[in-house]
Structure formats: structure tokens, C-alpha cells
Design a protein around this motif. Structure first.
Motif, PDB file in Angstrom:
ATOM      1  N   THR A   1     -19.851  18.228 -11.178  1.00 62.92           N
ATOM      2  CA  THR A   1     -20.766  17.259 -11.174  1.00 62.92           C
ATOM      3  C   THR A   1     -20.241  16.296  -9.855  1.00 62.92           C
ATOM      4  O   THR A   1     -19.229  16.002  -9.989  1.00 62.92           O
ATOM      5  CB  THR A   1     -20.813  16.372 -12.602  1.00 62.92           C
ATOM      6  N   PHE A   2     -21.215  16.167  -9.078  1.00 66.13           N
ATOM      7  CA  PHE A   2     -20.910  15.500  -7.712  1.00 66.13           C
ATOM      8  C   PHE A   2     -21.940  14.476  -7.564  1.00 66.13           C
ATOM      9  O   PHE A   2     -23.233  14.714  -7.576  1.00 66.13           O
ATOM     10  CB  PHE A   2     -20.895  16.469  -6.682  1.00 66.13           C
ATOM     11  N   PRO A   3     -21.723  13.171  -7.061  1.00 65.84           N
ATOM     12  CA  PRO A   3     -22.512  12.376  -6.916  1.00 65.84           C
ATOM     13  C   PRO A   3     -23.378  12.772  -5.690  1.00 65.84           C
ATOM     14  O   PRO A   3     -23.036  13.100  -4.621  1.00 65.84           O
ATOM     15  CB  PRO A   3     -21.935  10.875  -6.612  1.00 65.84           C
ATOM     16  N   ILE A   4     -24.789  12.304  -5.590  1.00 62.94           N
ATOM     17  CA  ILE A   4     -25.602  12.553  -4.599  1.00 62.94           C
ATOM     18  C   ILE A   4     -26.164  11.327  -3.994  1.00 62.94           C
ATOM     19  O   ILE A   4     -26.563  11.221  -2.712  1.00 62.94           O
ATOM     20  CB  ILE A   4     -26.825  13.539  -4.890  1.00 62.94           C
ATOM     21  N   GLY A   5     -26.212   9.828  -4.765  1.00 63.00           N
ATOM     22  CA  GLY A   5     -26.379   8.942  -4.223  1.00 63.00           C
ATOM     23  C   GLY A   5     -26.028   7.690  -4.939  1.00 63.00           C
ATOM     24  O   GLY A   5     -25.378   8.083  -5.882  1.00 63.00           O
ATOM     25  N   GLN A   6     -26.372   6.571  -4.154  1.00 62.64           N
ATOM     26  CA  GLN A   6     -25.683   5.422  -5.000  1.00 62.64           C
ATOM     27  C   GLN A   6     -26.705   4.184  -4.970  1.00 62.64           C
ATOM     28  O   GLN A   6     -27.696   4.168  -4.113  1.00 62.64           O
ATOM     29  CB  GLN A   6     -24.505   4.854  -3.996  1.00 62.64           C
TER      30      GLN A   6
ATOM     31  N   TYR B   1     -23.392   5.358  -9.209  1.00 59.24           N
ATOM     32  CA  TYR B   1     -24.041   6.703  -8.501  1.00 59.24           C
ATOM     33  C   TYR B   1     -25.122   7.564  -9.279  1.00 59.24           C
ATOM     34  O   TYR B   1     -25.388   7.158 -10.412  1.00 59.24           O
ATOM     35  CB  TYR B   1     -22.766   7.450  -8.421  1.00 59.24           C
ATOM     36  N   GLU B   2     -25.825   7.970  -8.484  1.00 61.75           N
ATOM     37  CA  GLU B   2     -26.870   9.016  -8.695  1.00 61.75           C
ATOM     38  C   GLU B   2     -26.160  10.342  -8.743  1.00 61.75           C
ATOM     39  O   GLU B   2     -25.693  10.868  -7.847  1.00 61.75           O
ATOM     40  CB  GLU B   2     -28.068   8.814  -8.001  1.00 61.75           C
ATOM     41  N   TYR B   3     -26.319  11.044  -9.790  1.00 59.64           N
ATOM     42  CA  TYR B   3     -25.529  12.498 -10.013  1.00 59.64           C
ATOM     43  C   TYR B   3     -26.751  13.580  -9.897  1.00 59.64           C
ATOM     44  O   TYR B   3     -26.226  14.720  -9.879  1.00 59.64           O
ATOM     45  CB  TYR B   3     -24.592  12.607 -11.299  1.00 59.64           C
ATOM     46  N   GLY B   4     -27.896  13.438 -10.062  1.00 63.34           N
ATOM     47  CA  GLY B   4     -28.800  14.346 -10.531  1.00 63.34           C
ATOM     48  C   GLY B   4     -28.408  14.831 -11.943  1.00 63.34           C
ATOM     49  O   GLY B   4     -28.730  14.146 -12.994  1.00 63.34           O
ATOM     50  N   SER B   5     -27.853  15.880 -12.192  1.00 67.27           N
ATOM     51  CA  SER B   5     -27.604  16.492 -13.736  1.00 67.27           C
ATOM     52  C   SER B   5     -26.318  17.142 -13.598  1.00 67.27           C
ATOM     53  O   SER B   5     -25.597  17.445 -12.539  1.00 67.27           O
ATOM     54  CB  SER B   5     -28.866  17.255 -14.125  1.00 67.27           C
TER      55      SER B   5
ATOM     56  N   PHE C   1     -23.968  20.678  -8.914  1.00 66.00           N
ATOM     57  CA  PHE C   1     -23.517  20.816  -7.509  1.00 66.00           C
ATOM     58  C   PHE C   1     -22.557  22.225  -7.703  1.00 66.00           C
ATOM     59  O   PHE C   1     -21.700  22.309  -8.606  1.00 66.00           O
ATOM     60  CB  PHE C   1     -22.568  19.762  -7.295  1.00 66.00           C
TER      61      PHE C   1
END
Lengths: 282, 554
Positions: B457-462, B472-476, B480
Motif C-alpha cells: 500500500t503506497f500513498p498516491i496523493g495528499q 494521504y490518499e492511498y487508492g486501495s 501498488f
């Protein structure tokens, strides 16, 4: 042979560890709408936008969005931007459905919808002086917060305490200190102040919470403001998520990522109605 | 591990710049009834790279393992074995920063060590009760330990003063097992084989404990163990029976039942584990098989999804955390092909219950909370197909294997209650191993491995939360993927002429290249905030690594 061995040795050395850049997929920014509205004050919204996780530019703010507010499907107001927030003149009414629609440039349209839940529990609060002493031997009092829970649904509450500061002549947040089993370990503490709780252990019953007051906090008149909010499950989950959130960039000892709950369609954030009752103890 | 040569002492030795290996075997005494075998390996990269770093800085990885076995044959009916194994992997980074200003020399040293290791010991007695009944009794001990150690030391020195402060934080986790087993095999006739037996295992878990030390020449030194994660002891008692029966010349069935009692914290629960399989051979042209089994596992693997490092913990089923249960069905086909090739394909589907995963926000190293309060339980499925072609005879031997697989989880309270991939969901896994004996003197080998990267799980946005703080936004969860792992290794062994030495030793040189294509396989991923914009960096170990090894068999 010796030269060959040396070459192999050097190549091996160089190959031991490499540091390369990983390309992430292109990130699409989203509109962020944050608003917890209640039945006693106008609806005010924070609108911002998300940015790429790797961006060094921390400019989240949005002051040129088109924000429309609806009540039961009827447009009430295009909300103006005033000093950092979008401030409407609408005070929400429990039981009616409120919807916000936010547009800005090329961003996907973000929408959120919520209703203020109905609360019939009746907040009752009281204060008792000198019920015990603190660690220095000074007498401290106790605030009791009491309300009845509706047993037909699962409910969530937020309790927020304020005490009057005679020096500044203003109310300030009071840290909730309690020996109540639901509150004693601090797990219910809310990052906005106060506590958030679910009615899992007292569904359908009348519940009392007792909070200890600091020595000297009861000297003024008025003394305390107790605010009780009946909040939605999604807001309860959201507040729990942001409390648990840790910045996690894959360090060796890192917390599990927290997927912060959001009810904004095509966006991020929270748009939620809460039923608010408050009591002033004089 | 093999039993050892009972005729003469022999062994093999191999040395290269990267690793060394030694094994010895032979008889003990002249009777030939007792034999021994020992072997050990160690990598040397951490040693040879050390001189090339600045003083106080280093990066290293090594592993070693050691095996020993002694066998004694009392008679045709009785034989005993004693064996021991120990192996450790260690990953270490140290950094030192020294600065002198205004007469004060400030030195900061930090290090991170990841270490994991296994030790096992076993005593086994093979006893032939009769010409139809064979027994095996085993007593064994295993231990696994995982450590993460962070140290930081700061010194400030002038002409007249010296101040030192240090912090040592060690997080460790481990499992220790003592086990006793008795296994029997009864062959009443040529078409029937019955196996039965029992076992008792005592498990000791240390799911996570932390040691904290403060040192220094000021007040307030500390050395203490922290946290509520005390040891947990569990007991497992099992009996089983299975019958393998040849129904016809072409059809073989196997049915069995295992009964297990699991005891933890004063509570005992019983489980049944049936299993069944059927094999049908179509006149040697091909064979099909099908199987069903139900299993319980009293261990859980807790995988941290925020980091790609091996920080997973093994924890027991307890009174609060139920054992994993699973049911699996599989069907397979085996086809002998021409030219000594054989093709096998097998498909499977597995349903799992009571799988656990960390709650969002939980930290495996946090010592203010028991691990049982950091997890939630749910269900999972894994399914896929495995293909294998192998050739066992002839100058060219080897195999090609391909697995296509999915492994998912769904746990209420995680990933917004939606299904997500397991950390080790590996969609594709390909391996090719081959060896070509060109002549008595020359052998060539090649192997290829490829696997889909781990899911993390990796953040994609903030963005800003309702309080104005950045989240942070992780998607799901586990959306990743680390980069795929792939590697081509080749080797070439040249045997030296035996007549070159008087003792007729078998000597050879092996020239090899590990990771011929120098593919950067991910070991660890992190965010580098020292640049703007920040970058996601990947550490890879061991790119193109040529090797030359001297091998000796005697």
C-alpha cells in the motif's frame, strides 16, 4: 587468472546495492470538500484540492470553485468564498437532505450529500463541586453529561467540553478526563477535541458520562459549555481514521496505512450533518 | 540432509569471492554403523565491501547456514538419527556523520539491523516392528527469531569535556517449538498401505517485545523491556489415519482423517481434518488426479503492508484470535511425453476463514498495545493453475514451471470492507532450470526466474482533512505493485583432469554470472524527501554478479 579475479571482484562490489527511481502512475488531482454542518449554525465548507504525493508544492487551497448547495433537491444558494471558506447563510434543518455540488475548471465535479439525524435523547448536564482532590490535594469537581439513546438504530456521539477562562474572558477547550470504562484508555479521544463514542454498549438506554474538572475552572460564571452531537457513522469512521492516520512512506518501522473514509463522490473529504445540542452550566 | 557415507570420509569444498561452502561426511569408527554429515555455507559480501566504505559507514547483507547429522544403525530393524540446523540472514546499514566547529567535535552514528534466523534439532528413531509394520519416532526442537535493531549515538567532544548519549531500540519476535511424533506405516498387502500416528507440539510465541536502552554520561540511563506482548504457550495434540488403496490396476485412492486438539490459555478446542484423493492412470498415456482437504492452521502470518521489508510476524491462534481454517480442491493432469519429457498441470481453489490482517493505523512495533488488539479477521481465497514440463534423463535435464495465481482477502474494517489482494499475491511465477552435460568435462547450466512484484500500500496523493492537517490518499489497500522480479543466471563448470593429482580428487572450476541481465529486483522501496519533488526510490541488491568458484570433492 589473477587479473580476471580482480575484475570479477570489482564488478561484484559495484553490483552490491543500487538505488533507482521508481515511476509512479500519473496522479489526477481531486477536489476536497470538508464540512460538518449542524442545526444551529450556517453551513460553512472548506474546499481545497489534493496534490501528488511527491509534490513539493503544498498549495492545497481553492478560492475560485463554484459551490452550490441544495436542500431536498432544490437549489438554495451558490455559496460565496469569504476569507478562506465558503460561507452560506443556510442553517440546516434536521430530516432534510442537503447536497453540495462543487465545480472548478477541469476537476471532476465533486458532490456530497447528508442529512442531520433526528435526536430525541435530551441532553442533561450538571456540575458538582469538590467531589474529589487532584494529585496536589486541591479539590476538583465533576461534570455529568446524560442523554437517552434511540435503540432502533446504531448511533454515534461526539461530546465536547469547554470551560470559561476568567483571564481571557472566553471559553476554551477542556480536555476530557474521565474514569468511565469507554473513555479511560483514551481510545475515544477525538483529534478535534472531546470524545467520540458509539452506542454499542448502551443501545436504547440512558447513559451518563462523568468528567473531572480542573481546580479553579469553576470560578467564573458561566462555568462550562457541554456540547453533544449526534453524528453519522461515516463521520464517526472519518474522525477515527484521521486520528489513527500516521504519515507512512514505507519506513522500516511504519504504521499500517489508513485509508481515510470519504463520502465525496469524485472527490475526497467529508460532508456530513450532525445534530447539536449544548448546555451552559452557570 | 543425506545420511553420510559409511565407507570413507569424503566431502566437498567450494570457495568464491562471494561465498564459501564446505561439507564433510563419513563413518565414525570402523564398524560402518555410525555415520556423520556436516555442511556449512557463508556469504562474504559484507566483509569484502567493508574496506570500500568511509570509516563509520557500511551497508551489508550476509547469510550463513550450518547442518549436522549423525546416524547410527543398531540393526536391520533399528536406526537412529540426530540432526541440527542453524541459519541466519542479516541486513545492516550504518552511517556516521562527524563535524567540528568552534572547538567542538560532534559525531552522530546510527545503524539499522534486520536479522532473522532459524535453529532446529531433531532425534529420530526408525524401528521395523515387523515385515508389514514400520515405525518412526521423532523428538524435535525448532526456533525462529526476528530482530529489528535501531541504534543512535551522539557524542560532543571539546578539549575539556566529553558528552555521550545513546539510544538502543530492539524489537524482536520469535517462535519456539518442542515436538514429539510417532508415525506408523502398515502394509497388509501390495494394494494397501495404511499410515497412522500422533504428535504433540508445545509452541512458545514471543509475538513482539521491545528492549529499550538509554545510555550516556548524564542522569537517567535505562535498560528495560517494554510492552504488553508477553509470551504465549500453546499445545497441539493430533492423531491421524490414512489409507492408500489401489482399487484397480489403474485407480488409486487415498482417504484420511486427522483429529487435532488445540489448547491455549486454558481453553481446548477440537478440530477434524478430512482429506481424500483419487489417481487414475490411463495405460501410461496420462494420469489424472483430484483431491479435497480441510485443514486448520494454528499460526497466523501478520504481514505489514506499508513496507516491502521482511517484517512479517508469526503469531498463534488464541482465545481471541481463531485458527485459520481452509478447504481446498484440486485437479491435475500428468502426461509423459516423448524424449523423456513429462508435462503436469494442476488447478486448485482454496477457501480460507479467520485470516487476520493489521488494522489500519496499527504499527507492528508499537509496544503499548497487544498484537491481538491490532488485528481484524476475515476471509480469503486463493486459486490458480500450475504448469510444469520436466526432463529427468539425458544430457539435457531440467524443468520449466509456470504458476498463474490469485490470493485475495476481505476483512470488515479494512479497505472500506472491500476485497483486496494479499501482500504475497503473485500473479505470475515462472521458473526455468536447465543443465546440459556437454561431456564428462563440461557442464552448462542456466536458470530463469520471473515473478510479479509484491503488493504493498503506497500513498498516491495528499490533501487536507477537516482539521486542516495533511493526510494521504492511498487508492486501495495493496494496490501498488513493486517492480517484477526477474533474473537469468548462467554457469559453466569445467572438471579438471583427475590424473593431475595423486589422490584422484575431483576438482572443478565454476564460472557463473548471477543476474546476467542486471535486472534491478526490488528489495526495499522508500520515499526520498531530500529532492523536490520527492522521489520514490528502490533499493536493489546484487545486480550483475560474476563469480568464479573452485570446487573440490574428496
Amino acid at each position: 587468472m589473477k587479473q580476471f579475479a580482480i575484475i570479477i571482484f570489482i564488478v561484484t562490489l559495484v553490483s552490491c546495492e543500487k538505488d533507482i527511481t521508481v515511476d509512479l502512475p500519473v496522479y489526477s488531482e481531486k477536489l476536497v470538500v470538508n464540512c460538518a454542518f449542524n442545526n444551529s449554525s450556517p453551513i460553512i465548507l472548506d474546499v481545497s484540492h489534493s496534490i501528488d504525493i511527491l509534490s513539493g508544492n503544498r498549495n492545497f487551497f481553492v478560492n475560485d470553485a463554484n459551490v452550490k448547495l441544495y436542500e431536498n433537491g432544490v437549489l438554495l444558494q451558490t455559496v460565496p468564498y469569504v476569507l478562506g471558506k465558503y460561507e452560506s447563510t443556510i442553517i440546516a434543518i434536521p430530516g432534510r437532505t442537503y447536497k453540495v455540488v462543487v465545480n472548478r475548471g477541469d476537476y471532476p465535479e465533486a458532490t456530497g450529500e447528508s442529512t442531520i439525524p433526528l435526536f430525541t435523547g435530551g441532553l442533561q448536564s450538571s456540575y458538582k463541586d469538590s467531589v474529589s482532590t487532584d494529585s496536589s490535594g486541591f479539590p476538583v469537581g465533576e461534570i455529568t453529561v446524560r442523554f437517552a439513546d434511540d435503540g432502533s438504530t446504531r448511533n454515534y456521539y461526539k461530546i465536547f467540553l469547554q470551560s470559561y477562562d476568567n483571564t481571557t474572558m472566553q471559553f476554551k477547550e477542556m480536555i476530557p478526563v474521565s474514569n468511565d470504562p469507554l473513555l479511560v484508555d483514551g481510545s475515544a479521544d477525538n483529534s478535534q477535541g472531546g470524545v467520540i463514542i458509539s452506542d454499542l454498549t448502551f443501545n436504547g438506554k440512558t447513559r451518563e458520562f462523568k468528567f473531572r474538572t480542573e481546580f479553579g475552572s469553576a470560578l467564573g460564571t458561566p462555568k462550562y459549555i457541554i456540547t453533544l452531537e449526534l453524528i453519522s457513522k461515516e463521520y464517526y469512521d472519518y474522525l477515527t481514521d484521521i486520528k489513527n492516520f500516521q504519515p507512512n512512506t514505507g519506513g522500516i518501522i511504519s504504521s499500517e496505512p489508513v485509508l481515510v473514509n470519504s463520502n465525496i463522490k469524485n472527490g475526497l473529504g467529508i460532508f456530513t450533518g450532525t445534530y447539536l445540542e449544548s448546555d451552559t452550566i452557570r | 540432509m543425506k545420511e553420510g557415507n559409511n565407507k570413507k570420509i569424503g566431502g566437498s569444498f567450494s570457495i568464491s569471492p562471494i561465498a564459501g561452502r564446505l561439507s564433510l561426511e563419513g563413518p565414525i569408527g570402523k564398524s560402518g554403523k555410525t555415520t556423520f554429515a556436516v555442511s556449512g555455507r557463508r556469504t562474504f559480501l559484507d566483509i569484502i565491501t567493508k574496506p570500500f566504505f568511509q570509516k563509520g559507514n557500511s551497508f551489508g547483507y550476509y547469510f550463513y547456514d550450518f547442518n549436522a547429522k549423525v546416524c547410527h544403525t543398531f540393526s536391520q530393524k533399528d536406526k537412529i538419527f540426530v540432526s541440527f540446523y542453524s541459519g541466519i540472514d542479516k541486513f545492516k546499514i550504518t552511517a556516521t556523520n562527524k563535524d567540528t566547529q568552534g572547538g567542538t567535535t560532534a559525531t552522530d552514528k546510527s545503524s539499522v539491523i534486520l536479522k532473522w534466523g532459524n535453529q532446529t534439532g531433531a532425534f529420530r528413531w526408525n524401528h521395523v516392528i515387523s515385515n508389514k509394520l514400520f515405525s518412526n519416532y521423532t523428538l524435535n526442537f525448532t526456533r525462529f527469531q526476528f530482530d529489528v535493531i535501531n541504534t543512535f549515538e551522539q557524542t560532543r567532544q571539546t578539549d575539556t569535556t566529553f558528552d555521550q548519549a545513546g539510544l538502543y531500540l530492539r524489537y524482536f519476535s520469535g517462535i519456539r517449538d518442542w515436538a514429539v511424533k510417532a508415525d506408523y506405516e502398515y502394509t497388509p498387502d501390495a494394494r494397501n498401505k495404511i499410515r497412522f500416528g500422533g504428535s504433540y507440539i508445545n509452541h512458545g510465541f514471543a509475538p513482539g517485545a521491545a528492549q529499550l536502552k538509554f545510555t550516556g554520561n548524564g542522569p537517567g540511563n535505562l535498560d528495560t523491556l517494554l510492552g504488553p506482548n508477553g509470551r504465549i504457550y500453546t499445545n497441539e495434540l493430533a492423531i491421524y489415519g490414512e489409507d492408500e488403496r489401489r482399487i484397480t490396476k489403474r485407480v488409486k485412492v487415498n482417504g484420511g482423517l486427522r483429529a487435532v486438539g488445540y489448547n491455549v490459555r486454558g481453553k481446548t478446542t477440537f478440530y477434524l481434518e478430512p482429506r481424500f484423493s483419487l489417481n487414475k492412470n490411463f495405460d501410461g498415456k496420462f494420469a489424472i488426479k483430484g483431491a479435497y482437504s480441510m485443514m486448520n492452521q494454528f499460526l497466523h502470518l501478520l504481514a505489514n503492508s506499508g513496507t516491502s521489508l521482511p517484517t512479517d510476524l508469526w503469531v498463534p491462534a488464541t482465545d481471541k484470535i481463531k485458527p485459520q481454517t481452509s478447504q481446498q480442491v484440486s485437479i491435475g493432469l500428468n502426461v509423459p511425453l516423448k524424449q523423456a519429457f513429462e508435462f503436469t498441470v494442476e488447478g486448485y481453489y482454496k477457501w480460507m476463514k479467520n485470516l487476520i490482517d493489521y488494522k489500519e493505523g496499527a504499527n507492528f512495533a508499537a509496544i503499548n498495545q497487544s498484537w491481538e488488539d491490532k488485528v481484524l479477521a476475515g476471509n480469503g481465497q486463493s486459486y490458480g493453475a500450475e504448469f510444469l514440463i520436466q526432463k529427468k534423463t539425458g544430457p539435457l535435464t531440467g524443468w520449466i514451471g509456470y504458476t498463474l495465481a490469485w490470493a485475495n482477502r476481505r476483512i470488515i474494517g479494512i479497505n472500506n470492507d472491500k476485497t483486496y489482494p494479499f501482500k504475497y499475491d503473485r500473479r505470475h511465477d515462472v521458473s526455468l532450470v536447465s543443465s546440459y552435460k556437454y561431456s564428462e568435462k563440461y557442464t552448462f547450466s542456466a536458470s530463469v526466474v520471473f515473478s510479479t512484484g509484491n503488493a504493498i500500500t503506497f500513498p498516491i496523493g495528499q490533501y487536507l482533512d477537516i482539521n486542516g492537517n495533511v493526510v494521504y490518499e492511498y487508492g486501495s489497500k495493496n494496490a501498488f505493485r513493486l517492480n517484477n522480479n526477474s533474473r537469468l543466471d548462467i554457469g559453466y563448470t569445467k572438471m579438471l583432469d583427475k590424473k593431475r593429482n595423486k589422490r584422484n580428487l575431483e576438482q572443478s572450476w565454476t564460472f557463473s554470472i548471477y543476474n546476467v541481465l542486471a535486472h534491478n529486483n526490488p528489495y526495499y522501496v522508500y520515499v526520498d524527501n531530500t529532492t523536490s519533488p520527492a522521489k520514490v526510490k528502490q533499493i536493489s541488491l546484487f545486480g550483475f554478479v560474476p563469480g568464479i568458484a573452485y570446487n573440490l570433492k574428496f
